[in-house]
Design a protein around this motif. Structure first.
Motif, PDB file in Angstrom:
ATOM      1  N   ASN A   1      49.199  25.999  44.165  1.00 50.00           N
ATOM      2  CA  ASN A   1      49.422  27.436  44.304  1.00 50.00           C
ATOM      3  C   ASN A   1      50.222  27.958  43.121  1.00 50.00           C
ATOM      4  OD1 ASN A   1      48.487  28.251  47.205  1.00 50.00           O
ATOM      5  ND2 ASN A   1      49.592  26.324  47.467  1.00 50.00           N
ATOM      6  N   ALA A   2      49.662  28.953  42.420  1.00 54.20           N
ATOM      7  CA  ALA A   2      50.377  29.570  41.301  1.00 54.20           C
ATOM      8  C   ALA A   2      51.624  30.276  41.817  1.00 54.20           C
ATOM      9  CB  ALA A   2      49.466  30.556  40.583  1.00 54.20           C
ATOM     10  N   GLY A   3      52.702  30.196  41.053  1.00 59.13           N
ATOM     11  CA  GLY A   3      53.958  30.822  41.460  1.00 59.13           C
ATOM     12  C   GLY A   3      54.361  31.942  40.538  1.00 59.13           C
ATOM     13  N   ALA A   4      55.661  32.012  40.262  1.00 65.53           N
ATOM     14  CA  ALA A   4      56.182  33.078  39.409  1.00 65.53           C
ATOM     15  C   ALA A   4      55.564  32.994  38.015  1.00 65.53           C
ATOM     16  CB  ALA A   4      57.703  32.968  39.327  1.00 65.53           C
ATOM     17  N   GLY A   5      55.112  34.124  37.480  1.00 67.89           N
ATOM     18  CA  GLY A   5      54.571  34.127  36.130  1.00 67.89           C
ATOM     19  C   GLY A   5      53.229  34.795  35.967  1.00 67.89           C
ATOM     20  N   GLY A   6      52.643  35.340  37.048  1.00 67.04           N
ATOM     21  CA  GLY A   6      51.406  36.109  36.933  1.00 67.04           C
ATOM     22  C   GLY A   6      50.258  35.332  36.332  1.00 67.04           C
ATOM     23  N   THR A   7      49.599  35.924  35.338  1.00 68.76           N
ATOM     24  CA  THR A   7      48.450  35.295  34.699  1.00 68.76           C
ATOM     25  C   THR A   7      48.803  33.943  34.106  1.00 68.76           C
ATOM     26  OG1 THR A   7      47.475  37.453  34.185  1.00 68.76           O
ATOM     27  CG2 THR A   7      46.698  35.579  32.896  1.00 68.76           C
TER      28      THR A   7
ATOM     29  N   ASP B   1      46.897  30.422  35.035  1.00 66.95           N
ATOM     30  CA  ASP B   1      46.323  29.526  34.033  1.00 66.95           C
ATOM     31  C   ASP B   1      46.939  28.135  34.151  1.00 66.95           C
ATOM     32  OD1 ASP B   1      44.566  29.166  31.704  1.00 66.95           O
ATOM     33  OD2 ASP B   1      46.438  28.871  30.598  1.00 66.95           O
ATOM     34  N   TRP B   2      48.237  28.068  34.399  1.00 64.12           N
ATOM     35  CA  TRP B   2      48.935  26.798  34.567  1.00 64.12           C
ATOM     36  C   TRP B   2      48.425  26.069  35.812  1.00 64.12           C
ATOM     37  CZ3 TRP B   2      50.613  22.540  33.283  1.00 64.12           C
ATOM     38  CH2 TRP B   2      51.681  21.850  33.846  1.00 64.12           C
ATOM     39  N   ALA B   3      48.168  26.808  36.899  1.00 68.11           N
ATOM     40  CA  ALA B   3      47.609  26.205  38.103  1.00 68.11           C
ATOM     41  C   ALA B   3      46.245  25.589  37.805  1.00 68.11           C
ATOM     42  CB  ALA B   3      47.493  27.252  39.216  1.00 68.11           C
ATOM     43  N   ASN B   4      45.455  26.261  37.001  1.00 67.46           N
ATOM     44  CA  ASN B   4      44.150  25.740  36.620  1.00 67.46           C
ATOM     45  C   ASN B   4      44.279  24.467  35.790  1.00 67.46           C
ATOM     46  OD1 ASN B   4      41.235  26.216  36.707  1.00 67.46           O
ATOM     47  ND2 ASN B   4      41.394  26.509  34.487  1.00 67.46           N
ATOM     48  N   MET B   5      45.276  24.426  34.904  1.00 68.66           N
ATOM     49  CA  MET B   5      45.535  23.229  34.098  1.00 68.66           C
ATOM     50  C   MET B   5      45.941  22.051  34.984  1.00 68.66           C
ATOM     51  SD  MET B   5      47.616  25.088  30.974  1.00 68.66           S
ATOM     52  CE  MET B   5      48.140  23.558  30.178  1.00 68.66           C
ATOM     53  N   LEU B   6      46.793  22.336  35.979  1.00 61.58           N
ATOM     54  CA  LEU B   6      47.213  21.278  36.889  1.00 61.58           C
ATOM     55  C   LEU B   6      46.047  20.764  37.721  1.00 61.58           C
ATOM     56  CD1 LEU B   6      50.702  22.403  38.265  1.00 61.58           C
ATOM     57  CD2 LEU B   6      50.200  20.441  36.802  1.00 61.58           C
TER      58      LEU B   6
ATOM     59  N   ILE C   1      43.474  30.215  38.282  1.00 61.45           N
ATOM     60  CA  ILE C   1      43.320  30.268  39.734  1.00 61.45           C
ATOM     61  C   ILE C   1      44.652  30.619  40.394  1.00 61.45           C
ATOM     62  CG2 ILE C   1      41.386  28.648  39.867  1.00 61.45           C
ATOM     63  CD1 ILE C   1      43.418  26.443  40.530  1.00 61.45           C
ATOM     64  N   LYS C   2      44.573  31.350  41.485  1.00 61.17           N
ATOM     65  CA  LYS C   2      45.774  31.606  42.283  1.00 61.17           C
ATOM     66  C   LYS C   2      46.079  30.418  43.183  1.00 61.17           C
ATOM     67  CE  LYS C   2      45.398  36.660  42.431  1.00 61.17           C
ATOM     68  NZ  LYS C   2      45.222  37.843  43.321  1.00 61.17           N
ATOM     69  N   SER C   3      45.018  29.780  43.678  1.00 58.74           N
ATOM     70  CA  SER C   3      45.202  28.624  44.548  1.00 58.74           C
ATOM     71  C   SER C   3      43.939  27.792  44.571  1.00 58.74           C
ATOM     72  CB  SER C   3      45.565  29.062  45.974  1.00 58.74           C
ATOM     73  OG  SER C   3      44.492  29.781  46.558  1.00 58.74           O
TER      74      SER C   3
ATOM     75  N   SER D   1      56.251  29.064  33.112  1.00 60.22           N
ATOM     76  CA  SER D   1      55.399  29.298  34.281  1.00 60.22           C
ATOM     77  C   SER D   1      55.678  28.234  35.337  1.00 60.22           C
ATOM     78  CB  SER D   1      53.921  29.241  33.893  1.00 60.22           C
ATOM     79  OG  SER D   1      53.642  30.072  32.786  1.00 60.22           O
ATOM     80  N   PHE D   2      55.426  28.599  36.590  1.00 60.31           N
ATOM     81  CA  PHE D   2      55.663  27.684  37.702  1.00 60.31           C
ATOM     82  C   PHE D   2      54.434  27.627  38.601  1.00 60.31           C
ATOM     83  CE2 PHE D   2      59.713  29.531  36.476  1.00 60.31           C
ATOM     84  CZ  PHE D   2      60.534  28.420  36.356  1.00 60.31           C
ATOM     85  N   THR D   3      54.153  26.423  39.096  1.00 55.36           N
ATOM     86  CA  THR D   3      53.075  26.222  40.066  1.00 55.36           C
ATOM     87  C   THR D   3      53.525  25.159  41.059  1.00 55.36           C
ATOM     88  OG1 THR D   3      51.245  26.890  38.628  1.00 55.36           O
ATOM     89  CG2 THR D   3      50.735  25.341  40.369  1.00 55.36           C
TER      90      THR D   3
END
Length: 374
Positions: free
Chosen positions: A131-137, A141-146, A174-176, A214-216
């Protein structure tokens, strides 16, 4: 024997001690005799589930004993060869035996880590939620990388990966996303990944090329076996259907087939949006039972409780691992102190070092750095 090789042999001996401890080597032969006697019982397969469990448990014990005996014998044989080579002045025999001991150390270390995966649900398949956290877009993007990182890791392990649900970001990423990862010890390996993952990099979405953080969050739950009873009262849940917002094109659901289940007592919400509505209900219910089972496991283990408390809001103060791509290259686990500058390798799925360090800490209560300092 050279001091360097003696140190390596001592490390192998320590791995053997742990292997012996984990399988309870003193009682292992007796337990194997009991298994063999039960296997010969003509009524064994009257209960197929119990029979399959017996056969699995027996094979695990056989494999553990064979692993221990094989490593111990190979170590003893090569130490004897070194002593013989030194006595006869044969440098080639000594060199070959030393090389064999060095290679054996890597195999023993791998088996040592695998032996740590003996928790109640470690052998199970697992659900992985991102789940993407603080940091918007940036965080999307970081969630997608993970997500890519974990899929690559699972593929390298030979595990089966199934996408359960996914919600795209507004601009990128992705948001989630939720995955089911199937394979022996999938949960045991991945359980240490629950928590918040922090990324520091030059933003590809910032025209000024500024550094962004960014945080995820990542959450991991074991897939509950059919023989584990988890009661879910119909009065405790709400089931909603909705239209999936997938990646687009032919894969977009055109009917309200996606399913969301809300569990009122715990506030847990699970979704599935990749298959038919009937299949989604089944998938979502299994995911809910896995989440509830994880809560029960948390109650039994202080270490697991602490790990899941760390998996709170995806923001400052809750991260378990930092991935720094600018101004230097470093990935560091904040629980164990394990780190590497090979950021590309990590993002391509090279995670066993981090997972192994956490497994070792869970058993000893100490980080690898602390243990090595003793």
């Amino acid at each position: 024997m050279r001091a360097e090789i003696q140190t390596t042999a001592d490390a192998i001996a320590k791995s053997l001690d742990l292997l012996a401890q984990r399988m309870d080597r003193e009682t292992a032969p007796h337990r194997l005799e009991e298994f063999n006697a039960r296997v010969e019982d003509p009524t064994l397969w009257d209960n197929p589930e119990a029979a399959q469990k017996l056969m699995r448990d027996r094979q695990l014990l056989v494999d553990a004993m064979a692993t221990y005996d094989g490593i111990a014998q190979e170590l003893a044989d090569n130490i004897e060869l070194i002593e013989l080579g030194e006595l006869e002045g044969d440098a080639e025999i000594v060199s070959d035996a030393e090389a064999a001991i060095t290679a054996l150390r890597a195999r023993a270390a791998k088996k040592e880590l695998e032996a740590l995966l003996d928790g109640e649900a470690d052998a199970n398949d697992t659900f992985l939620e991102i789940n993407a956290g603080a940091g918007g877009t940036e965080s999307c993007d970081w969630a997608n990388m993970l997500a890519r990182m974990y899929v690559r890791w699972a593929e390298k392990k030979g595990y089966k990966v199934e996408l359960q649900s996914e919600q795209s970001g507004d601009e990128a990423g992705i948001k989630s996303a939720s995955y089911k990862i199937s394979g022996h010890n999938a949960y045991g390996w991945l359980k240490s990944e629950s928590g918040v993952h922090r990324l520091v990099r030059i933003s590809p979405f910032d025209s000024a090329a500024k550094r962004h953080t960014s945080f995820t969050s990542v959450k991991v739950y074991p897939v509950v076996d059919d023989n584990i009873e988890i009661e879910v009262k119909s009065s405790d849940i709400r089931l909603d259907t909705f239209r999936s917002s997938g990646a687009g094109g032919q894969h977009v659901n055109t009917t309200d087939s996606a399913v969301r289940i809300t569990h009122f007592p715990t506030g847990i919400v699970v979704t599935s949006s990749e298959k038919s509505q009937h299949q989604n209900r089944d998938i979502a219910m299994k995911a809910l039972k896995s989440r509830l089972y994880q809560l029960e496991l948390d109650k039994r283990s202080t270490l697991v409780n602490e790990a899941h408390e760390n998996a709170g809001d995806a923001g400052w103060g809750n991260q378990i691992r930092s991935y720094v791509l600018q101004p230097y290259q470093m990935v560091k686990d904040l629980r164990t102190g394990f780190e590497t500058s090979d950021t590309k390798g990590v993002l391509d799925g090279d995670l066993d070092g981090f997972m192994g360090a956490t497994l070792a800490m869970d058993v000893s209560g100490k980080s690898r750095a602390e243990a090595n300092a003793e």
